[in-house]
Write an enzyme that holds these catalytic residues in place. Structure first.
Site, PDB file in Angstrom:
ATOM      1  N   ARG A  67       0.901  -1.248  -0.053  1.00 48.59           N
ATOM      2  CA  ARG A  67       0.076  -0.102  -0.012  1.00 48.59           C
ATOM      3  C   ARG A  67       0.995   1.185  -0.009  1.00 48.59           C
ATOM      4  NH1 ARG A  67      -5.115   0.576   1.325  1.00 48.59           N
ATOM      5  NH2 ARG A  67      -5.440  -1.351   2.244  1.00 48.59           N
ATOM      6  N   ARG A  93      -9.805   3.074  -2.977  1.00 45.88           N
ATOM      7  CA  ARG A  93      -8.667   2.678  -2.309  1.00 45.88           C
ATOM      8  C   ARG A  93      -8.578   3.329  -1.054  1.00 45.88           C
ATOM      9  NH1 ARG A  93      -7.017  -1.898  -3.490  1.00 45.88           N
ATOM     10  NH2 ARG A  93      -5.289  -1.434  -2.461  1.00 45.88           N
ATOM     11  N   ILE A  94      -8.034   2.878   0.102  1.00 40.13           N
ATOM     12  CA  ILE A  94      -7.863   3.399   1.293  1.00 40.13           C
ATOM     13  C   ILE A  94      -6.494   3.983   1.242  1.00 40.13           C
ATOM     14  CG2 ILE A  94      -7.669   3.092   3.952  1.00 40.13           C
ATOM     15  CD1 ILE A  94      -9.508   0.787   3.523  1.00 40.13           C
ATOM     16  N   ASN A 109     -13.105  14.311  -0.010  1.00 41.50           N
ATOM     17  CA  ASN A 109     -13.885  12.916  -0.408  1.00 41.50           C
ATOM     18  C   ASN A 109     -15.492  13.090  -0.368  1.00 41.50           C
ATOM     19  OD1 ASN A 109     -14.023  10.247  -1.056  1.00 41.50           O
ATOM     20  ND2 ASN A 109     -14.648   9.665   0.856  1.00 41.50           N
ATOM     21  N   HIS A 111     -18.825  10.924   0.202  1.00 41.41           N
ATOM     22  CA  HIS A 111     -19.153   9.423   0.497  1.00 41.41           C
ATOM     23  C   HIS A 111     -20.633   9.444   0.574  1.00 41.41           C
ATOM     24  CE1 HIS A 111     -18.806   5.726   2.290  1.00 41.41           C
ATOM     25  NE2 HIS A 111     -19.609   6.008   3.345  1.00 41.41           N
ATOM     26  N   SER A 138     -22.267  13.027   2.064  1.00 40.57           N
ATOM     27  CA  SER A 138     -21.359  13.775   2.828  1.00 40.57           C
ATOM     28  C   SER A 138     -20.210  13.979   2.214  1.00 40.57           C
ATOM     29  CB  SER A 138     -20.797  13.106   4.345  1.00 40.57           C
ATOM     30  OG  SER A 138     -21.968  12.572   5.053  1.00 40.57           O
ATOM     31  N   ASP A 147     -13.022   7.374   5.949  1.00 42.72           N
ATOM     32  CA  ASP A 147     -14.241   8.306   5.980  1.00 42.72           C
ATOM     33  C   ASP A 147     -14.865   8.899   7.395  1.00 42.72           C
ATOM     34  OD1 ASP A 147     -14.789   7.368   3.329  1.00 42.72           O
ATOM     35  OD2 ASP A 147     -15.841   5.271   4.256  1.00 42.72           O
TER      36      ASP A 147
HETATM   37  C1  GAR Z   1     -20.262   7.650  -5.645  1.00 46.30           C
HETATM   38  O1  GAR Z   1     -21.452   7.386  -5.068  1.00 46.30           O
HETATM   39  C2  GAR Z   1     -19.632   7.825  -4.543  1.00 46.30           C
HETATM   40  O2  GAR Z   1     -19.941   8.799  -3.496  1.00 46.30           O
HETATM   41  C3  GAR Z   1     -19.084   6.661  -4.049  1.00 46.30           C
HETATM   42  O3  GAR Z   1     -18.812   5.831  -5.035  1.00 46.30           O
HETATM   43  C4  GAR Z   1     -19.708   6.368  -6.140  1.00 46.30           C
HETATM   44  C5  GAR Z   1     -18.849   6.824  -7.311  1.00 46.30           C
HETATM   45  O4  GAR Z   1     -19.732   6.929  -8.308  1.00 46.30           O
HETATM   46  N1  GAR Z   1     -17.897   6.758  -3.189  1.00 46.30           N
HETATM   47  C6  GAR Z   1     -17.463   6.006  -2.165  1.00 46.30           C
HETATM   48  O5  GAR Z   1     -18.231   5.118  -1.885  1.00 46.30           O
HETATM   49  C7  GAR Z   1     -16.154   6.294  -1.526  1.00 46.30           C
HETATM   50  N2  GAR Z   1     -16.240   5.677  -0.152  1.00 46.30           N
HETATM   51  P1  GAR Z   1     -18.937   7.595  -9.782  1.00 46.30           P
HETATM   52  O6  GAR Z   1     -17.790   7.188 -10.127  1.00 46.30           O
HETATM   53  O7  GAR Z   1     -20.196   7.745 -10.843  1.00 46.30           O
HETATM   54  O8  GAR Z   1     -18.952   9.298  -9.359  1.00 46.30           O
END
Ligand code: GAR
Length: 215
Positions: A67, A93-94, A109, A111, A138, A147
């Site tokens: 990582r 990715r974390i 970010n 979420h 959020s 997160d």
């Molecule tokens: C979105 O819903 C975003 O909030 C989530 O992935 C999706 C990406 O959609 N992100 C997470 O879950 C991060 N932990 P997109 O590729 O169409 O923007």
């Protein structure tokens, strides 16, 4: 590139619909997307960027032994573009504490939950399983706590009778596309910063929910 624009690098892993919302709103906003970087070579978002002549890079996490090695290569690729802000848009990715410290206070970010509820994945199904009446999105500063960094803004979405995870996700995503460009433009105009672990907007420390955005 216009000197007055805040340069951002967007990190993606997949479809990139949030990236598209950022591309569309950047045309009439105060930020400019300097590059899009994906950890997955096939991410559709790369095509969205290329369509708009935005430089792209792939840093494929599967070609690194650790990582830390991935994080370090990712950080170097980001620095090539000298951005003021790094925007994670569906980046799955974390990021380790070394990366987070390297770019402290400069990483956002989005979420799909009302944090601190449901960090991690499968947020929509978890909200349904819990019988929640509302769900949402959020935007937060990234810290080493997954997160868990300070929330800048949230928008709520009612859970409807007979919702499936897909239906709920689609309605949350619509809100994501509105809230994320707004928050990025706050940062770009110098109104938003992270100070001592708090999100600060217009010199006011934000509450744990961040700004509640109303439709
Ligand atoms: C979105 O819903 C975003 O909030 C989530 O992935 C999706 C990406 O959609 N992100 C997470 O879950 C991060 N932990 P997109 O590729 O169409 O923007």
């Amino acid at each position: 590139m216009e000197a007055t624009h805040c340069h951002i690098v967007v990190l993606i892993s997949g479809n990139g619909s949030n990236l598209q919302a950022l591309i569309d709103s950047s045309l009439a906003s105060n930020f400019k997307i300097a590059a899009v970087i994906s950890n997955r070579p096939n991410a559709f978002g790369l095509q969205r960027a290329e369509r708009d002549n935005i430089p792209t890079r792939v840093i494929d996490h599967t070609s690194f032994d650790s990582r830390d090695a991935f994080d370090s290569a990712l950080g170097d690729a980001i620095e090539e573009f000298n951005p003021e802000l790094i925007v994670l848009a569906g980046f799955m990715r974390i990021l380790g504490s070394e990366f987070v410290n390297r770019f402290e206070g400069r990483v956002l970010n989005i979420h799909p939950s009302l944090l601190p509820k449901y960090p991690g994945i499968n947020t929509h199904q978890r909200a349904l399983d819990a019988g929640d009446e509302e769900h949402g999105v959020s935007v937060h500063f990234v810290t080493a706590d997954l997160d868990g960094g300070p929330v800048i803004a949230q928008e709520r979405v009612p859970v409807l009778k007979d919702d499936t995870a897909e239906m709920l996700a689609a309605r949350v995503l619509e809100k994501e596309h509105l809230v994320y460009p707004k928050v990025v433009s706050w940062y770009a105009s110098g109104r938003l910063e992270m100070q001592e672990g708090n999100a600060v907007l217009d010199h006011e420390v934000l509450p744990p929910t961040g700004v509640i955005i109303h439709p």
